[in-house]
Write a protein that holds these residues in place. Structure first.
Motif, mmCIF file in Angstrom:
data_model
loop_
_atom_site.group_PDB
_atom_site.id
_atom_site.type_symbol
_atom_site.label_atom_id
_atom_site.label_comp_id
_atom_site.label_asym_id
_atom_site.label_seq_id
_atom_site.Cartn_x
_atom_site.Cartn_y
_atom_site.Cartn_z
ATOM 1 N N ASP A 25 59.785 21.361 46.318
ATOM 2 C CA ASP A 25 59.455 22.255 47.429
ATOM 3 C C ASP A 25 60.420 22.080 48.594
ATOM 4 O O ASP A 25 60.700 23.042 49.326
ATOM 5 C CB ASP A 25 58.021 21.997 47.886
ATOM 6 N N ARG A 75 52.461 22.669 48.295
ATOM 7 C CA ARG A 75 51.531 22.316 47.215
ATOM 8 C C ARG A 75 50.684 21.093 47.536
ATOM 9 O O ARG A 75 49.571 20.969 47.035
ATOM 10 C CB ARG A 75 52.310 22.089 45.910
ATOM 11 N N SER A 112 50.939 30.050 48.262
ATOM 12 C CA SER A 112 50.651 28.641 47.960
ATOM 13 C C SER A 112 49.247 28.260 48.389
ATOM 14 O O SER A 112 48.561 27.497 47.696
ATOM 15 C CB SER A 112 51.684 27.754 48.661
ATOM 16 N N HIS A 116 46.887 26.760 45.645
ATOM 17 C CA HIS A 116 46.775 25.299 45.626
ATOM 18 C C HIS A 116 45.779 24.729 46.624
ATOM 19 O O HIS A 116 45.615 23.501 46.659
ATOM 20 C CB HIS A 116 48.157 24.675 45.902
#
Length: 403
Positions: A25, A75, A112, A116
């Motif tokens: 990331d 994440r 995201s 997540h």
């Protein structure tokens, strides 16, 4: 040369797959930051407000960094990532800086968060909606020409990225649940199979040992030699039972290891071992006639195991419910199937055995065998004979199970 190039191409890919999510990331955040300074990409991005453009400077650069750097946490800390990027995006729009490619970080953060976010999946969207309404009010007071319809349309785009991530999360959860249920079903099936194996092993050998020990008690005073043979048969039955039980314990131990799991068919007995069952029954005082027909063949392990257990269960029932009556075993090998016929003669049928036959509401052994034969797409028939006694007939396809 081609192989070397292919190898050098695989090494970075392997490293990337093994890298932590923070490194992956962080690479995404860095790429988005540097792409924000490419002039041709400035037309691509998220923009709302259309305020008079202000000249870019140090503050604009800091806001570009603030819209990309938090993606490192997209994440691991999706809520923090979305909050930081959304605040930076709002400030960037309110100050009237030109659109940059970095503004796409807002879309990535929304996706995201939907994919997540472990908890607060209702609180965060509500807070985001409130924040967006406040941004729209601020932009309107600063002189934005956008209308309510424009703000509503932009909100749909934002919601679309959130819902896309939410859909991915739901799909992954369903796949994980399906894998869990599949694993549980496989474990349950293997446990049931091992339970049937334990039933077959213990019932048959213990029955033989009990019958021979009873016979030995009566033979010791009058016929010591025959009593010795009975005791020898008890010893052989005990050793055979221990061998099979150790094999099953080995399956259980291997199933708990990290290596490839073994099944109860890994040590399936050969059809030639049926003669051992016949000899054991004969030593127990059961007259047994064994006949083989057809050319020699080696069916798959699962077929051999079920065939062995069918004969074993039939002999167990014969020794328990028709002791001393002749039993005939016929193994007929055909090109596409294996037919086993076990017939026990008698002047009548034991009421206990009749209750054990499949379809009569009892008989764990025979009913379990019927399920195992069906799993191989075979057929098992059990019935009492009009002249007395009973018959077990199993037909097994030599190719084994076909899923």
């Amino acid at each position: 040369m081609t192989t070397a190039r292919s190898l050098w191409g695989r090494i970075p890919l392997r490293w990337w797959r093994r890298a932590s999510v923070l490194i992956q990331d962080a690479a995404l955040a860095a790429a988005l930051f540097f792409l924000a300074f490419i002039p041709t990409l400035s037309v691509i991005g998220a923009q709302i407000g259309d305020l008079p453009e202000r000249r870019a400077g140090l503050v604009a650069t800091a806001l570009v960094l603030a819209q990309t750097a938090p993606l490192t946490l997209r994440r691991t800390r999706p809520a923090v990532c979305l909050g930081l990027i959304a605040a930076a995006f709002a400030a960037h729009q309110a100050l009237g800086y030109a659109t940059t490619f970095a503004s796409l970080g807002l879309y990535a953060a929304l996706y995201s968060a939907g994919a997540h976010l472990p908890r607060h999946r209702r609180t965060l969207p509500a807070a985001a909606c409130v924040g967006y309404i406040l941004l729209a009010v601020v932009l309107h007071r600063l002189g934005s020409p956008q209308t309510a319809v424009d703000y509503l349309a932009f909100s749909f785009a934002l919601c679309g990225f959130w819902l896309l991530g939410h859909g991915v999360r739901v799909h992954r959860a369903r796949e994980a649940e399906q894998r869990r249920l599949t694993a549980e079903a496989a474990i349950a099936a293997e446990r049931a199979r091992i339970a049937r194996e334990l039933h077959d092993v213990v019932t048959h050998h213990v029955t033989a040992m009990v019958i021979q020990s009873d016979a030995a008690q009566f033979l010791i005073p009058s016929a010591p030699e025959q009593a010795g043979q009975a005791l020898s048969g008890i010893s052989d039955a005990g050793r055979t039972a221990l061998t099979e039980l150790r094999s099953l314990l080995g399956v259980l131990e291997a199933t708990g290891n990290h290596g490839p799991a073994r099944t109860v068919t890994d040590r399936a007995p050969a059809l030639g071992q049926l003669t051992d069952l016949v000899e054991q029954a004969r030593r127990s005082g059961q007259p047994v006639r064994f006949t083989e027909q057809g050319p020699p063949a080696t069916p798959p392990p699962d077929v051999r195991l079920v065939a062995y257990r069918v004969v074993q269960e039939a002999l167990t029932n014969a020794m328990k419910h028709a002791p001393g009556h002749p039993t005939s075993i016929t193994v007929h090998r055909q090109p596409e199937r294996l037919v086993l016929t076990i017939t026990t003669e008698g002047t009548g049928t034991s009421p206990t055995l009749s209750a054990r036959l499949p379809g009569a509401g009892g008989g764990r052994g025979l009913i379990g065998l019927k399920e195992r034969v069906r799993a191989l797409h075979g057929d098992l028939q059990t019935a009492t004979r009009p002249a007395g006694g009973f018959e077990v007939r199993a037909t097994l396809p030599v190719q084994g199970r076909q899923d």
